[in-house]
Motif scaffolding. Structure first.
Motif, short mmCIF file in Angstrom:
data_model
loop_
_atom_site.label_atom_id
_atom_site.label_comp_id
_atom_site.label_asym_id
_atom_site.label_seq_id
_atom_site.Cartn_x
_atom_site.Cartn_y
_atom_site.Cartn_z
N VAL A 20 0.81 -1.22 0.00
CA VAL A 20 0.00 0.00 0.00
C VAL A 20 0.85 1.27 0.00
O VAL A 20 1.85 1.36 0.71
CB VAL A 20 -0.92 0.00 1.23
CG1 VAL A 20 -1.74 1.28 1.30
CG2 VAL A 20 -1.83 -1.22 1.20
N GLN A 21 0.39 2.24 -0.81
CA GLN A 21 1.00 3.57 -0.71
C GLN A 21 -0.09 4.50 -0.14
O GLN A 21 -0.33 4.47 1.06
CB GLN A 21 1.56 4.03 -2.04
CG GLN A 21 2.49 5.23 -1.86
CD GLN A 21 3.40 5.44 -3.04
OE1 GLN A 21 3.92 4.50 -3.61
NE2 GLN A 21 3.61 6.69 -3.38
N CYS A 22 -0.79 5.29 -0.95
CA CYS A 22 -1.80 6.18 -0.34
C CYS A 22 -3.00 5.39 0.16
O CYS A 22 -3.70 5.81 1.07
CB CYS A 22 -2.25 7.25 -1.33
SG CYS A 22 -3.54 6.72 -2.49
N GLY A 23 -3.27 4.24 -0.48
CA GLY A 23 -4.34 3.37 0.00
C GLY A 23 -5.67 3.53 -0.70
O GLY A 23 -6.55 2.68 -0.54
N TYR A 24 -5.85 4.59 -1.48
CA TYR A 24 -7.19 4.87 -2.01
C TYR A 24 -7.76 3.74 -2.86
O TYR A 24 -8.94 3.43 -2.77
CB TYR A 24 -7.20 6.18 -2.81
CG TYR A 24 -8.59 6.74 -2.94
CD1 TYR A 24 -9.16 7.46 -1.91
CD2 TYR A 24 -9.35 6.49 -4.08
CE1 TYR A 24 -10.46 7.95 -2.01
CE2 TYR A 24 -10.65 6.98 -4.19
CZ TYR A 24 -11.19 7.70 -3.15
OH TYR A 24 -12.48 8.18 -3.25
N CYS A 25 -6.93 3.13 -3.66
CA CYS A 25 -7.42 2.08 -4.58
C CYS A 25 -7.39 0.69 -3.96
O CYS A 25 -7.81 -0.27 -4.59
CB CYS A 25 -6.56 2.05 -5.83
SG CYS A 25 -4.90 1.37 -5.52
N GLN A 26 -6.88 0.57 -2.75
CA GLN A 26 -6.50 -0.76 -2.26
C GLN A 26 -7.67 -1.65 -1.88
O GLN A 26 -7.56 -2.88 -1.98
CB GLN A 26 -5.50 -0.63 -1.11
CG GLN A 26 -4.18 0.00 -1.52
CD GLN A 26 -3.37 -0.88 -2.47
OE1 GLN A 26 -3.32 -2.10 -2.29
NE2 GLN A 26 -2.74 -0.28 -3.46
N SER A 27 -8.79 -1.07 -1.46
CA SER A 27 -9.97 -1.93 -1.22
C SER A 27 -10.32 -2.65 -2.52
O SER A 27 -10.55 -3.86 -2.53
CB SER A 27 -11.16 -1.09 -0.78
OG SER A 27 -10.90 -0.41 0.40
N ALA B 97 -7.34 1.26 -11.46
CA ALA B 97 -6.20 2.16 -11.57
C ALA B 97 -5.53 2.35 -10.21
O ALA B 97 -6.19 2.34 -9.18
CB ALA B 97 -6.67 3.51 -12.10
N CYS B 98 -4.21 2.51 -10.24
CA CYS B 98 -3.47 2.90 -9.04
C CYS B 98 -2.53 4.03 -9.42
O CYS B 98 -1.55 3.82 -10.12
CB CYS B 98 -2.69 1.73 -8.46
SG CYS B 98 -1.72 2.24 -7.01
N ARG B 99 -2.85 5.22 -8.94
CA ARG B 99 -2.02 6.38 -9.28
C ARG B 99 -0.68 6.33 -8.58
O ARG B 99 0.24 7.05 -8.94
CB ARG B 99 -2.75 7.66 -8.89
CG ARG B 99 -3.96 7.90 -9.74
CD ARG B 99 -4.64 9.18 -9.37
NE ARG B 99 -5.86 9.32 -10.17
CZ ARG B 99 -6.61 10.40 -10.18
NH1 ARG B 99 -6.28 11.44 -9.45
NH2 ARG B 99 -7.69 10.45 -10.92
N CYS B 100 -0.57 5.53 -7.56
CA CYS B 100 0.71 5.45 -6.83
C CYS B 100 1.65 4.42 -7.43
O CYS B 100 2.77 4.27 -6.95
CB CYS B 100 0.45 5.10 -5.37
SG CYS B 100 -0.56 6.30 -4.51
N GLY B 101 1.20 3.69 -8.42
CA GLY B 101 2.10 2.74 -9.08
C GLY B 101 2.45 1.53 -8.24
O GLY B 101 3.57 1.03 -8.29
N THR B 102 1.47 1.01 -7.49
CA THR B 102 1.77 -0.15 -6.64
C THR B 102 1.67 -1.47 -7.39
O THR B 102 1.85 -2.53 -6.77
CB THR B 102 0.81 -0.21 -5.43
OG1 THR B 102 -0.53 -0.38 -5.89
CG2 THR B 102 0.92 1.05 -4.58
N PHE B 103 1.38 -1.43 -8.68
CA PHE B 103 1.07 -2.68 -9.36
C PHE B 103 2.17 -3.75 -9.28
O PHE B 103 1.85 -4.93 -9.08
CB PHE B 103 0.66 -2.46 -10.81
CG PHE B 103 0.09 -3.72 -11.40
CD1 PHE B 103 -1.13 -4.21 -10.96
CD2 PHE B 103 0.81 -4.46 -12.30
CE1 PHE B 103 -1.64 -5.40 -11.44
CE2 PHE B 103 0.31 -5.66 -12.80
CZ PHE B 103 -0.92 -6.12 -12.37
S1 FES Z 1 -2.15 3.10 -3.47
FE1 FES Z 1 -2.54 5.18 -4.01
S2 FES Z 1 -3.93 5.03 -5.70
FE2 FES Z 1 -3.30 3.00 -5.35
#
Ligand code: FES
Ligand code: FES
Length: 140
Positions: free
Chosen positions: A82-89, A118-124
């Motif tokens: 996880v980075q910012c977490g927004y997409c993680q759910s 999409a993941c703007r933080c690039g966690t893929f």
């Molecule tokens: S962890 Fe930030 S948008 Fe995916």
């Protein structure tokens, strides 16, 4: 509160049931942030009118507690996904749906299953690593 039949599932979850782990991103079925499990399939909740799913089973991040989901959550932590977490759910929901179908997912299976979120933080890259790690842990 009783929703109009065309109210998207996303708003019923968030506003009527306070299940705010399911996120609003685009509202037009593009970002995947609102993904939930609908009868064990990953679907964007912003695109599902509540009247169309009265007999379906909906699982959000709050209730995601299957064997597959627990293995994924453990791998998510171990791989520090996880980075910012927004997409993680949504990412965890889609990964769970993938493991319901594939115990040996290939990279292309993972890419296919996760491509709509999409993941703007690039966690893929870490998501892919965590999915493989969870899948390995579930094999006999
Ligand atoms: S962890 Fe930030 S948008 Fe995916
Ligand atoms: S909020 Fe549903 S796909 Fe973006």
């Amino acid at each position: 509160m009783h929703s109009a039949p065309d109210t998207p599932l996303l708003w019923v979850l968030r506003c009527e049931h306070q299940l705010t782990g399911t996120k609003f991103g685009c509202g037009i079925g593009v970002c995947g942030a609102c993904t939930v499990l609908l009868d064990n399939t990953a679907r964007p909740a912003c695109q599902i009118p509540i009247s169309t799913i009265l007999k379906s089973r909906v699982v959000t991040i709050e209730g995601l507690d299957s064997t597959e989901a627990r293995a994924l959550k453990k791998a998510w932590i171990e791989c520090d996904v996880v980075q910012c977490g927004y997409c993680q759910s949504a990412q965890l929901i889609a990964a769970t749906a993938l493991l319901y179908c594939h115990r040996h997912p290939t990279d292309s299976d993972v890419d296919e299953a996760m491509r709509d979120i999409a993941c703007r933080c690039g966690t893929f890259p870490r998501i892919r690593k965590a999915i493989h790690q969870a899948a390995r842990s579930l094999r006999p």
